[in-house]
Design a protein around this motif. Sequence first.
Motif, short mmCIF file in Angstrom:
data_model
loop_
_atom_site.label_atom_id
_atom_site.label_comp_id
_atom_site.label_asym_id
_atom_site.label_seq_id
_atom_site.Cartn_x
_atom_site.Cartn_y
_atom_site.Cartn_z
N SER A 13 -21.86 -30.40 -33.36
CA SER A 13 -22.04 -29.65 -32.34
C SER A 13 -23.84 -31.24 -32.85
O SER A 13 -24.23 -30.64 -31.70
N LEU A 14 -23.86 -31.29 -33.72
CA LEU A 14 -25.48 -32.31 -33.89
C LEU A 14 -24.40 -33.59 -32.93
O LEU A 14 -25.82 -34.12 -32.47
N ILE A 15 -23.49 -34.23 -33.47
CA ILE A 15 -22.88 -35.55 -32.92
C ILE A 15 -22.83 -35.27 -31.71
O ILE A 15 -23.42 -36.47 -31.11
N PHE A 16 -22.60 -34.24 -30.64
CA PHE A 16 -22.80 -34.02 -29.34
C PHE A 16 -24.03 -34.38 -28.87
O PHE A 16 -24.62 -34.62 -27.69
N LEU A 67 -15.20 -48.05 -39.33
CA LEU A 67 -16.41 -47.83 -38.40
C LEU A 67 -17.26 -48.34 -37.78
O LEU A 67 -17.49 -48.57 -36.32
N ARG A 68 -18.07 -48.97 -38.41
CA ARG A 68 -19.03 -50.01 -37.93
C ARG A 68 -18.93 -50.80 -37.07
O ARG A 68 -19.56 -51.64 -36.36
N VAL A 120 -17.80 -45.99 -20.68
CA VAL A 120 -17.09 -44.77 -21.64
C VAL A 120 -16.84 -45.86 -22.85
O VAL A 120 -16.75 -44.94 -23.98
N SER A 121 -16.40 -46.90 -22.82
CA SER A 121 -17.51 -47.62 -24.10
C SER A 121 -17.93 -47.32 -25.01
O SER A 121 -17.87 -47.43 -25.67
N MET A 160 -21.20 -45.48 -29.32
CA MET A 160 -21.99 -44.07 -29.96
C MET A 160 -21.94 -42.74 -30.66
O MET A 160 -22.34 -42.92 -31.62
N LEU A 161 -20.44 -41.51 -30.02
CA LEU A 161 -20.14 -40.71 -30.97
C LEU A 161 -19.80 -41.13 -32.57
O LEU A 161 -20.03 -40.58 -32.97
N ALA A 162 -19.56 -42.34 -32.74
CA ALA A 162 -18.67 -42.80 -33.63
C ALA A 162 -20.37 -43.07 -34.50
O ALA A 162 -20.64 -43.29 -35.85
N GLN A 163 -20.81 -43.61 -33.62
CA GLN A 163 -22.52 -44.47 -34.32
C GLN A 163 -22.97 -43.12 -34.75
O GLN A 163 -23.58 -43.14 -35.76
N ARG A 164 -23.28 -41.84 -34.09
CA ARG A 164 -23.93 -40.80 -34.26
C ARG A 164 -23.04 -39.80 -35.64
O ARG A 164 -23.68 -39.25 -36.86
N TRP A 165 -21.12 -40.06 -35.53
CA TRP A 165 -20.51 -39.82 -37.15
C TRP A 165 -21.25 -40.07 -38.23
O TRP A 165 -21.20 -40.28 -39.32
N LEU A 166 -21.02 -41.43 -37.83
CA LEU A 166 -21.76 -42.36 -38.90
C LEU A 166 -23.08 -41.92 -39.77
O LEU A 166 -23.36 -42.16 -40.49
N PHE A 167 -24.20 -41.97 -38.25
CA PHE A 167 -25.78 -41.01 -38.22
C PHE A 167 -25.13 -40.50 -39.68
O PHE A 167 -25.92 -40.18 -40.96
N PHE A 168 -24.24 -39.21 -39.55
CA PHE A 168 -24.78 -38.67 -40.71
C PHE A 168 -23.84 -38.32 -42.37
O PHE A 168 -24.16 -38.49 -42.54
N ALA A 169 -22.71 -38.78 -41.69
CA ALA A 169 -21.67 -39.01 -42.75
C ALA A 169 -22.19 -39.95 -44.24
O ALA A 169 -21.66 -39.59 -45.02
N GLU A 170 -22.75 -40.80 -43.54
CA GLU A 170 -23.26 -41.69 -44.67
C GLU A 170 -24.21 -41.42 -44.91
O GLU A 170 -24.40 -41.89 -46.29
N ALA A 171 -25.34 -40.53 -44.60
CA ALA A 171 -26.71 -40.53 -45.27
C ALA A 171 -26.59 -39.22 -46.61
O ALA A 171 -25.58 -38.27 -46.54
#
Lengths: 245, 291
Positions: B6-9, B231-232, B261-262, B267-278
């Motif tokens: 929900s936060l990534i989207f 992912l990076r 689209v690309s 961006m979705l991958a970047q946001r996933w990493l933004f949360f997951a790596e923190a």
Amino acid sequence: MTALPETTERKLGLVIDLDTCVGCHACVTACKGWNTQNYGAPLGDDDAYGAAPSGAFLNRIHSFEVQPDEGAAQTVHFPKSCLHCDDAPCVTVCPTGASYKRVEDGIVLVNETDCIGCGLCAWACPYGAREMDPIEGVMKKCTLCVDRIYNEALPEEDRVPACVRTCPAGARHFGDLADPDSDVSQLVAARGGMDLMPEQETKPVNKYLPPRPRDEIDVLAPFLERVDEGPKGFLGWLDRALERL
Amino acid sequence: MHPAPSLIFFSTLSGLGLGLLAFLGLGLAPTEGLTGLIFFALAFALTGAGLLSSTLHLGHPERALKAFTQWRTSWLSREAWVAVAALSVMGLYALLAMPGLRLAPLGWLGALLCLGTVGSTAMIYAQLKTVPRWHQPTTPLLFLGYAITAGALLSGRVSWTVVLLIVMAALQVLAWRRGDAALAKSGTTTGTATGLGGRGRVRLFEPPHTGGNYLTREMVFRVGRKHRVTLRTLVLILAFALPALLLLLPFSHWLAAIAVVSHVVGMLAQRWLFFAEAEHAVGLYYGQSAA
């Protein structure tokens, strides 16, 4: 209001003695019990009798191993609950005003009817003191048993937080840390009470008393009169007789 | 931190929508007639979907109106106000601009509010001292940069987009590098968390319970080093390199669509990493190390 008060009249809090705690988890059970049956929504559990039970707790005991550069490692049981910080970051981030710090005694509380369950306060707390209730969807935290400490229906000795009342080792102390003459303040002064994560600048009210050094031998010990450790009576005679042979 | 869908989207979609709205407000995208209608509809749909998605992670969404009360201290409350203001101003601006009455100052105000919303969202994360990776000036810069880039891309400003993509790729790499060192630099360790650091090496000997809890599920999330690198790399290719390359080719709507689209997938991958790596400080009580 989520603005923090400049000062609070009192600073009620806990002093936890890491030297004395035996890691029995009695305070965890007492806390869960009292806070499931009293103030606010009951402390919920998910799948309580199933394969993967998980629930909200306001107090948990971690156990750490400390390995000094020299000498034996030491186990330290480490109870952790809300530290009722003076600069509580969990309060200022709250968008609804559900979280607040009381001016009269410094207790940090959540008004559960205002909480939207966004979880931001739990993110803002470095100590992991706030947990979302899995059933109610509101944030739960230590209330310092606000419904015990002022409760005149209870006998006077019970007007302390449930964790303090139940601790069999006497490792938990409750009092006013703003009053330098209070028992808890004197204990902190005498034992070198410390803050957790001081670099986070939360100014916690709760203090932790460090463990005392272990196995310390008195410097005068070698000069003391030796204690005869040899056997006495019949065994002593036998020992001496056998030695002569 | 747990990478909640929900936060990534929310942050991706609202960033795209608000970026495009800002460009519409500044008159840098077509605002008139049917083309204007399509652009405004797209921008409002993206922003609206993002904002709705953000309410999905609430325990009590029915009390969401209460979130407007604490703007004095809370960035989440400020975000709510600025978002409503941005959508109202831009709604009025759109209603007037589509038939041909474009009030430029109203658009400028709207654009400012749109970027203000993105900035407030970023500050919700950047304010958290407990998450050193987020507690950096690069966090608001990244969020604003992504929104502006998306605005340029969606409004068809090809040369601006290419420049922004290059700048943003560099900023993203900088943010990762600073972020990787942030926890160690913050000075928070298992030693300070327990107050026992002065006595020796401190290690979690026994967790409080055998299972997980809210704290470990929400804040103690580990990404494998291997996945992190993959992912990076994907973010750099999909969000920046590929769209830039496609836009440098002779322009066609198809290539532009693929570029969009690309960029969005990146961006979705970047946001996933933004949360997951923190890494959250509370992880130190659960056996995570500051290294």
